[in-house]
Design an enzyme around this catalytic site. Structure first.
Site, PDB file in Angstrom:
ATOM      1  N   SER A  84       0.785  -1.230   0.000  1.00 37.54           N
ATOM      2  CA  SER A  84       0.000   0.000   0.000  1.00 37.54           C
ATOM      3  C   SER A  84       0.821   1.285   0.000  1.00 37.54           C
ATOM      4  O   SER A  84       0.252   2.380  -0.020  1.00 37.54           O
ATOM      5  CB  SER A  84      -0.964   0.016   1.194  1.00 37.54           C
ATOM      6  OG  SER A  84      -2.025  -0.875   0.965  1.00 37.54           O
ATOM      7  N   LYS A 142      -0.253   3.614  -2.641  1.00 41.69           N
ATOM      8  CA  LYS A 142      -1.300   4.639  -2.518  1.00 41.69           C
ATOM      9  C   LYS A 142      -0.729   6.052  -2.398  1.00 41.69           C
ATOM     10  O   LYS A 142      -1.439   7.025  -2.633  1.00 41.69           O
ATOM     11  CB  LYS A 142      -2.202   4.322  -1.328  1.00 41.69           C
ATOM     12  CG  LYS A 142      -3.013   3.034  -1.471  1.00 41.69           C
ATOM     13  CD  LYS A 142      -3.945   2.841  -0.296  1.00 41.69           C
ATOM     14  CE  LYS A 142      -4.809   1.597  -0.440  1.00 41.69           C
ATOM     15  NZ  LYS A 142      -4.069   0.354  -0.178  1.00 41.69           N
ATOM     16  N   SER A 195      -5.524   3.378   4.483  1.00 41.15           N
ATOM     17  CA  SER A 195      -5.163   2.421   3.438  1.00 41.15           C
ATOM     18  C   SER A 195      -6.375   1.664   2.902  1.00 41.15           C
ATOM     19  O   SER A 195      -6.300   0.460   2.645  1.00 41.15           O
ATOM     20  CB  SER A 195      -4.100   1.436   3.955  1.00 41.15           C
ATOM     21  OG  SER A 195      -3.170   1.131   2.959  1.00 41.15           O
ATOM     22  N   LYS A 208       3.212   6.683   5.176  1.00 44.53           N
ATOM     23  CA  LYS A 208       2.342   5.665   4.586  1.00 44.53           C
ATOM     24  C   LYS A 208       2.848   4.293   4.986  1.00 44.53           C
ATOM     25  O   LYS A 208       4.055   4.036   4.995  1.00 44.53           O
ATOM     26  CB  LYS A 208       2.296   5.777   3.061  1.00 44.53           C
ATOM     27  CG  LYS A 208       1.271   4.847   2.406  1.00 44.53           C
ATOM     28  CD  LYS A 208      -0.140   5.307   2.720  1.00 44.53           C
ATOM     29  CE  LYS A 208      -1.183   4.231   2.359  1.00 44.53           C
ATOM     30  NZ  LYS A 208      -1.226   3.132   3.352  1.00 44.53           N
TER      31      LYS A 208
END
Length: 353
Positions: A124, A127, A181, A286
Site C-alpha cells: 500500500s 497509494k 489504506s 504511509k
C-alpha cells in the site's frame, strides 16, 4: 483398549503426524500463522486416520468418535525479500526490515542504507503515488463517487467497510486511502479518473519516470498486486515529492476520520500509530502490507532538528517496522552527526515474483 487410553494415544499420534508434516523451525516460529482448528470426527481404527491440512484448517478426516486438536502452525508465506535472502544482511541497529534507507531531506546525505537498491513489492505504499496523481490533477474534491463491484478486491480477497453502492466524495475517498489504506477507496479513485483506470496507471508510471524513479513500476492503484514494485531509493524520492503537497501531508498524518454512509457513521483510524505519539514529529507517512512485501513504512519526520526521510521494507512482524523507526530515532538522537553513516548491502537488484 479403553476409551481413555485410546484418546490419549490418538492425541499423541495426531500431534506427531502434524508435527512431522508442518514442523516450523524455531527461527521461523515468530512468523508462523497460528491456526485454530475446529472439532472433527475420527474413528477408533488407527489405520483409518488421515491428516488433512489446508491454510485455514487441519483435521483428522474420518467418521466416528469426536475429538479435538487445539492448535497447529503453518509457516507464513515468505516475502520476496525472504526468498532472495535479504534478511541475512546484518546492521548495527539490528533492524527487522531487510531493506532500509534514512536520508537527510535537506542535504540528501545518506545516514543509513541497507539493501536500498533491491526492488521489491511495495504493497500500500503504492497509494502514496495514487494520492500524488489525484491531488496533482486538481479534480473537484467534492465530486461524488460510488463504489462499484469493480472496486472489490479480487487479488487478495481482502474485506472493506465500504460496501458496493457506497457514495462518498473524492476528497473523502482520498482521505481514507491515504490515512487508513482503504483499498476500495483507492481503486475507485483510479477507476473514475478521466480516461479510466488504464490512464490512471499510466500516469502513475509516467510520474515515477519523471521523478527519476527508474526502479519503480505500477500495475494498479491499491498495492494489492505484488507487481507494484520499487526500491528504497525510489521511495525516498517519492516521499520527498509528496511532502511538497500540503494536502498529502495533512491526509497521511490525520489520526482519525469519520464518514457518513447512509444512516451509519464509520470511524477510521490511521494505520500508523506513531502519528499519535507526541515524541514523533511526522510530516508525511504511509504504511503497507501484503505477504509478498512484508510490513512496509515510509515517513518524513523531524528528529534532533533534522528533517529525515525513512524507508523500511520487508519487515517481518506487524510492529517491527515501527520498532525499526524507533531504533533509528534513538540512534539519531544519541549520536553525533559525523557518526550517522551506515551502509549494508547483501542483495540482488531485481527480485522477480
Amino acid at each position: 483398549m479403553s476409551n481413555q487410553i485410546f484418546n490419549r494415544a490418538l492425541k499423541i499420534v495426531g500431534f506427531l503426524a502434524l508435527s512431522a508434516a508442518f514442523a516450523v523451525p524455531a527461527a521461523d516460529a515468530a512468523t508462523a500463522k497460528r491456526v485454530i482448528v475446529k472439532k472433527h470426527h475420527v474413528t477408533k481404527a488407527a489405520a483409518s486416520k488421515k491428516v488433512v491440512a489446508t491454510r485455514k484448517s487441519m483435521r483428522f478426516e474420518a467418521a466416528g468418535r469426536r475429538q479435538s486438536v487445539i492448535h497447529a502452525y503453518i509457516p507464513a508465506k515468505p516475502s520476496f525479500g525472504q526468498i532472495a535472502g535479504l534478511h541475512s544482511a546484518q546492521d548495527p541497529l539490528d533492524l527487522k526490515s531487510s531493506v532500509a534507507l534514512v536520508i537527510d531531506q535537506d542535504t540528501r546525505e545518506v545516514l543509513l542504507s541497507k539493501n536500498d537498491h533491491a526492488v521489491l513489492p511495495i504493497a500500500s505504499l503504492t497509494k502514496l503515488m495514487t494520492g500524488v496523481i489525484v491531488s496533482g490533477a486538481k479534480l473537484p474534491m467534492d465530486e461524488m463517487i460510488t463504489v462499484t463491484q469493480d472496486d472489490v478486491d479480487t487479488e487478495k480477497g481482502s474485506s472493506s467497510r465500504l460496501r458496493v453502492g457506497t457514495t462518498l466524495t473524492r476528497g473523502e475517498l482520498l482521505h481514507l486511502a491515504l490515512m487508513s489504506s482503504e483499498n476500495r477507496a483507492a481503486h475507485a479513485l483510479g477507476r473514475t479518473y478521466p480516461g479510466g483506470l488504464a490512464t490512471f496507471v499510466s500516469l502513475m508510471n509516467a510520474k515515477a519516470k519523471m521523478l527519476g524513479m527508474n526502479d519503480t513500476s505500477y500495475v494498479e492503484p491499491t498495492g494489492l498486486s505484488s507487481r507494484n514494485q520499487s526500491s528504497a531509493q525510489d521511495l525516498a524520492t517519492l516521499v520527498n515529492a509528496a511532502h511538497g503537497d500540503p494536502m498529502l501531508r495533512e491526509l497521511t498524518t490525520s489520526p482519525g476520520y469519520q464518514v457518513a454512509v447512509g444512516k451509519r457513521t464509520l470511524q477510521y483510524n490511521n494505520t500508523n500509530r506513531l502519528v499519535k505519539n507526541p515524541e514523533w514529529d511526522i510530516g508525511l507517512q504511509k504504511t503497507g502490507y501484503i505477504s509478498e512485501a512484508g510490513q512496509c513504512l515510509v515517513m518524513q519526520t523531524k528528529i534532533a532538528g533534522r528533517k529525515l526521510i525513512m524507508v523500511f521494507l520487508d519487515s517481518a512482524g506487524k510492529l517491527s517496522r515501527l520498532g525499526d523507526a524507533e531504533r533509528v530515532r534513538r540512534w539519531v538522537e544519541s549520536n553525533p552527526v559525523a557518526e550517522h553513516k551506515v551502509q549494508i548491502s547483501a542483495s540482488a537488484k531485481q527480485i522477480d515474483g
